[in-house]
Design a protein around this motif. Structure first.
Motif, PDB file in Angstrom:
ATOM      1  N   VAL A 163       0.838  -1.208   0.000  1.00  0.00           N
ATOM      2  CA  VAL A 163       0.000   0.000   0.000  1.00  0.00           C
ATOM      3  C   VAL A 163       0.869   1.254   0.000  1.00  0.00           C
ATOM      4  O   VAL A 163       0.564   2.237  -0.691  1.00  0.00           O
ATOM      5  CB  VAL A 163      -0.947  -0.008   1.232  1.00  0.00           C
ATOM      6  N   ILE A 164       1.968   1.230   0.740  1.00  0.00           N
ATOM      7  CA  ILE A 164       2.886   2.372   0.761  1.00  0.00           C
ATOM      8  C   ILE A 164       3.516   2.569  -0.613  1.00  0.00           C
ATOM      9  O   ILE A 164       3.611   3.696  -1.114  1.00  0.00           O
ATOM     10  CB  ILE A 164       3.965   2.172   1.851  1.00  0.00           C
ATOM     11  N   ALA A 165       3.921   1.461  -1.249  1.00  0.00           N
ATOM     12  CA  ALA A 165       4.470   1.550  -2.610  1.00  0.00           C
ATOM     13  C   ALA A 165       3.439   2.121  -3.578  1.00  0.00           C
ATOM     14  O   ALA A 165       3.759   2.938  -4.446  1.00  0.00           O
ATOM     15  CB  ALA A 165       4.929   0.165  -3.074  1.00  0.00           C
ATOM     16  N   LEU A 166       2.185   1.711  -3.427  1.00  0.00           N
ATOM     17  CA  LEU A 166       1.102   2.197  -4.290  1.00  0.00           C
ATOM     18  C   LEU A 166       0.876   3.695  -4.111  1.00  0.00           C
ATOM     19  O   LEU A 166       0.631   4.424  -5.079  1.00  0.00           O
ATOM     20  CB  LEU A 166      -0.184   1.420  -3.962  1.00  0.00           C
ATOM     21  N   ALA A 167       0.984   4.171  -2.865  1.00  0.00           N
ATOM     22  CA  ALA A 167       0.778   5.598  -2.593  1.00  0.00           C
ATOM     23  C   ALA A 167       1.920   6.445  -3.146  1.00  0.00           C
ATOM     24  O   ALA A 167       1.712   7.611  -3.506  1.00  0.00           O
ATOM     25  CB  ALA A 167       0.639   5.819  -1.093  1.00  0.00           C
ATOM     26  N   LEU A 168       3.120   5.870  -3.230  1.00  0.00           N
ATOM     27  CA  LEU A 168       4.288   6.645  -3.659  1.00  0.00           C
ATOM     28  C   LEU A 168       4.591   6.510  -5.144  1.00  0.00           C
ATOM     29  O   LEU A 168       5.455   7.220  -5.660  1.00  0.00           O
ATOM     30  CB  LEU A 168       5.517   6.200  -2.857  1.00  0.00           C
ATOM     31  N   CYS A 169       3.885   5.622  -5.839  1.00  0.00           N
ATOM     32  CA  CYS A 169       4.283   5.268  -7.203  1.00  0.00           C
ATOM     33  C   CYS A 169       4.205   6.437  -8.183  1.00  0.00           C
ATOM     34  O   CYS A 169       4.938   6.471  -9.167  1.00  0.00           O
ATOM     35  CB  CYS A 169       3.471   4.074  -7.710  1.00  0.00           C
ATOM     36  N   CYS A 170       3.326   7.415  -7.969  1.00  0.00           N
ATOM     37  CA  CYS A 170       3.162   8.534  -8.907  1.00  0.00           C
ATOM     38  C   CYS A 170       3.838   9.815  -8.430  1.00  0.00           C
ATOM     39  O   CYS A 170       3.552  10.899  -8.942  1.00  0.00           O
ATOM     40  CB  CYS A 170       1.682   8.781  -9.172  1.00  0.00           C
ATOM     41  N   GLU A 171       4.705   9.703  -7.434  1.00  0.00           N
ATOM     42  CA  GLU A 171       5.457  10.830  -6.897  1.00  0.00           C
ATOM     43  C   GLU A 171       4.543  12.016  -6.562  1.00  0.00           C
ATOM     44  O   GLU A 171       4.656  13.100  -7.139  1.00  0.00           O
ATOM     45  CB  GLU A 171       6.544  11.261  -7.884  1.00  0.00           C
ATOM     46  N   CYS A 200      10.317  12.977   1.588  1.00  0.00           N
ATOM     47  CA  CYS A 200       9.898  14.344   1.916  1.00  0.00           C
ATOM     48  C   CYS A 200      11.043  15.342   1.735  1.00  0.00           C
ATOM     49  O   CYS A 200      10.826  16.445   1.213  1.00  0.00           O
ATOM     50  CB  CYS A 200       9.357  14.399   3.341  1.00  0.00           C
ATOM     51  N   LYS A 201      12.236  14.970   2.154  1.00  0.00           N
ATOM     52  CA  LYS A 201      13.355  15.908   2.092  1.00  0.00           C
ATOM     53  C   LYS A 201      13.883  16.076   0.669  1.00  0.00           C
ATOM     54  O   LYS A 201      14.175  17.190   0.231  1.00  0.00           O
ATOM     55  CB  LYS A 201      14.486  15.449   3.019  1.00  0.00           C
ATOM     56  N   GLU A 202      14.021  14.960  -0.065  1.00  0.00           N
ATOM     57  CA  GLU A 202      14.616  15.038  -1.403  1.00  0.00           C
ATOM     58  C   GLU A 202      13.622  15.532  -2.456  1.00  0.00           C
ATOM     59  O   GLU A 202      13.989  16.305  -3.339  1.00  0.00           O
ATOM     60  CB  GLU A 202      15.168  13.667  -1.816  1.00  0.00           C
ATOM     61  N   LYS A 203      12.375  15.069  -2.371  1.00  0.00           N
ATOM     62  CA  LYS A 203      11.367  15.435  -3.375  1.00  0.00           C
ATOM     63  C   LYS A 203      10.500  16.601  -2.924  1.00  0.00           C
ATOM     64  O   LYS A 203       9.593  17.018  -3.651  1.00  0.00           O
ATOM     65  CB  LYS A 203      10.469  14.224  -3.661  1.00  0.00           C
ATOM     66  N   GLN A 204      10.755  17.102  -1.696  1.00  0.00           N
ATOM     67  CA  GLN A 204       9.969  18.208  -1.136  1.00  0.00           C
ATOM     68  C   GLN A 204       8.474  17.871  -1.077  1.00  0.00           C
ATOM     69  O   GLN A 204       7.606  18.692  -1.380  1.00  0.00           O
ATOM     70  CB  GLN A 204      10.198  19.492  -1.932  1.00  0.00           C
ATOM     71  N   VAL A 205       8.193  16.628  -0.710  1.00  0.00           N
ATOM     72  CA  VAL A 205       6.812  16.175  -0.522  1.00  0.00           C
ATOM     73  C   VAL A 205       6.359  16.555   0.885  1.00  0.00           C
ATOM     74  O   VAL A 205       7.105  16.412   1.856  1.00  0.00           O
ATOM     75  CB  VAL A 205       6.724  14.642  -0.711  1.00  0.00           C
ATOM     76  N   GLY A 206       5.152  17.054   1.011  1.00  0.00           N
ATOM     77  CA  GLY A 206       4.569  17.330   2.317  1.00  0.00           C
ATOM     78  C   GLY A 206       3.783  16.121   2.796  1.00  0.00           C
ATOM     79  O   GLY A 206       3.110  15.464   2.000  1.00  0.00           O
ATOM     80  N   MET A 207       3.879  15.815   4.087  1.00  0.00           N
ATOM     81  CA  MET A 207       3.198  14.620   4.597  1.00  0.00           C
ATOM     82  C   MET A 207       2.448  14.927   5.881  1.00  0.00           C
ATOM     83  O   MET A 207       2.970  15.572   6.789  1.00  0.00           O
ATOM     84  CB  MET A 207       4.208  13.505   4.862  1.00  0.00           C
TER      85      MET A 207
END
Length: 581
Positions: A163-171, A200-207
């Motif tokens: 599920v975590i992989a599925l949530a992250l697959c589209c960046e 979060c740090k490298e792609k500047q994703v907010g979580m």
């Protein structure tokens, strides 16, 4: 301009008794590269906020006020076709229950690849290669082989990683993680947290991280928001909120977190909550109670009640006519240990290490491939007649991880708890059976009003109390607790663990306690066995193991445990003699 703005959010659920306010005027913001932790009791509104951002509120839930904006653009009023483009691509969600997020009729490859083909400009070959990389990054071995499998072929922890992989697959730009590590052991949890932090740090994703695990909050978040009954009671930097909170609810909540550094006599209770479960058993004389009447209190020697000798269990992964073509899995390999009468023995290790398999072998739910289980000098693995097996089963009972799935939803609580009493003929009449069940429900803190109700009418913590009452109904000598509190809030967990401590002390119960939560293991157990890949690597006294582990894997596990060094020891009831910090 913030990445995500939640302004004066107000959510209500309509009912025949009037509107219930689930979220009351909550304002939060999330910056790029930031991890915001959201904590609070079950029912505080944590998941409701996440669902509102994703527009996944189920009727009769309705957003009646406020606004949700992504990079300055309101998204709470988007039409359906624009919302579909947003979900998964710009905002994704990691749900607590992986089975609700995965299609049981499709392979893992199909679900990952199709999601990427919809949202990203990739060929099917590129999407497949990325799917392999994602499964490898979340710690799934043999990713190419596992891609071809279905969700039911994975363990609970493995499904959560998918599920975590599925949530992250589209960046995505924003990830809402709702209890993403609840089903994971400490080593995989550390791997997943490192992955999320790096993302979060490298792609500047907010979580937005929704969890009841304060260790996870301490390890990964930048800021923390504390919710209580739909209201935001406190917000600030993680170090400030966890180390020096201002609100009494936050102070009370943090006090109930299992300590990794010292051993306590009892878990502190979250006293701020109205109607908190109090200890109604303080003045109870267990010797005159039904539970204690048939017990021998004179026996306090070191004779092992249970001996596990060279126990092995093999599962067939792929059957074949020729034996050499079969694929076998050695779930348990030659495990040997003893458990003394009145002792709490813990088992720790990663998912798939064989902990639950050993529990089921001891309980007689699995038939061992090799070795023996000797209970009170009787080799139970050699028992074949039904009378002997029933006498053994009466003395060993089990409390499972998920209380809801272990209770029949069509039976009232009276019949659920009474079932083993009737089966083993422990009462002379139906009136006595009802009186015993009422007594048991009183003892576990539910009261007799629970008799006529059904499992769905209770919270998770209350359902676990029902399971404990049912396990006690045969007056067992040996109790197996398989992750009994992993899905519970820290305050409810404290209540259940204090209850188990009382049972062990007053009834001189022997307990096998299985958990991936190392601080809980330290608080509950006298001795601990460490397992990996089906092998028992080390057995030691709890404090010796935590202070001076011998095996390299034990040292590795303990190094991954959150230290929670900022927490004060003031007001804690330490176990005597004082243990090493």
């Amino acid at each position: 301009m913030a990445l995500l703005d939640i302004e004066k959010l107000h959510i209500e659920f309509a009912s025949r008794h009037g509107a219930l306010t689930a979220i009351d005027n909550v304002t939060l913001s999330l910056e790029k590269g930031e991890i915001l932790g959201v904590v609070g009791e079950s029912g505080a509104g944590k998941s409701t906020i996440g669902n509102a951002v994703m527009r996944l509120l189920e009727p009769p839930g309705k957003m009646t006020g406020g606004a949700v904006s992504l990079q300055g653009r309101r998204i709470d009023q988007l039409p359906p076709h624009q919302l579909r483009e947003l979900r998964g691509r710009r905002i994704s969600m990691i749900f607590q229950d992986p089975l609700t997020s995965l299609d049981p009729l499709q392979t893992i490859e199909s679900q990952l690849v199709e999601t990427m083909l919809v949202h990203l400009s990739l060929t099917r070959q590129q999407a497949h290669a990325r799917a392999v990389e994602l499964l490898e990054s979340v710690g799934i071995p043999e990713p190419r082989l596992r891609l071809q499998q279905y969700p039911h072929q994975f363990s609970g922890g493995m499904r959560q990683r998918v599920v975590i992989a599925l949530a992250l697959c589209c960046e995505p730009e924003v990830v809402i993680a709702d209890e993403p590590t609840t089903a994971l052991d400490v080593s995989i949890q550390a791997q997943i947290l490192d992955l999320l932090r790096k993302l979060c740090k490298e792609k500047q994703v907010g979580m937005i991280l929704i969890t009841h695990d304060m260790g996870v909050i301490a390890e990964i978040t930048d800021r923390v928001a504390v919710l209580y009954r739909g209201k935001l009671v406190e917000e600030g930097p993680t170090g400030k909120i966890l180390g020096n909170p201002d609100h009494p609810y936050t102070k009370s909540l943090i006090s109930a977190v299992p300590r990794p550094d010292v051993k306590l006599r009892r878990f502190p209770m979250v006293t701020y909550i109205e109607n908190v479960q109090t200890d109604s058993r303080k003045d109870l004389d267990i010797r005159t109670h039904w539970l204690g009447q048939a017990r021998d209190y004179g026996r306090h020697d070191d004779t092992p009640l249970l001996r596990v000798e060279n126990l092995g269990m093999r599962f067939v992964l792929k059957d074949a006519f020729l034996k050499k073509n079969r694929r076998m899995l050695d779930a348990v390999k030659g495990a040997s240990f003893t458990i003394r009468e009145g002792e709490v023995f813990g088992l720790v290790g990663e998912s798939g290490s064989g902990k639950s398999t050993i529990a089921r072998l001891i309980a007689g739910l699995y038939k061992a491939s090799s070795g023996s289980v000797i209970f009170d000098n009787v080799n139970v693995t050699a028992l074949r007649n039904e009378a002997g097996l029933n006498a053994f089963r009466r003395q060993i009972q089990m409390v499972f991880q998920d209380p809801y799935s272990s209770l029949n939803p069509r039976m009232r609580i009276l019949d659920i708890v009474a079932e083993p009493i009737r089966f083993h003929k422990l009462a002379s009449s139906e009136a006595q059976t009802r009186a015993i069940v009422a007594d048991l429900l009183d003892y576990v803190g539910l009261g007799q009003r629970a008799l006529r109700r059904y499992p769905h009418e209770f919270s998770g913590g209350q359902r676990q109390r029902i399971c404990i009452a049912r396990a006690l109904a045969t007056r067992p000598r040996f109790l197996i607790c398989d992750e009994p509190t992993s899905a519970l809030d820290v305050s409810i967990q404290a209540q259940i663990l204090n209850l188990l401590k009382d049972l062990q002390e007053k009834l001189h119960l022997t307990i096998l306690f299985i958990s991936h939560d190392l601080p809980v293991i330290r608080q509950m157990c006298d001795r601990v066995g460490v397992m990996r890949h089906g092998e028992l690597l080390e057995v030691a006294d709890t404090e010796t193991l935590f202070a001076h582990p011998q095996h390299e894997y034990s040292k590795h596990l303990l190094s991954l445990m959150p230290t929670l060094h900022f927490m004060s020891r003031e007001g804690l009831e330490l176990e005597k003699p004082a243990t090493l910090a």
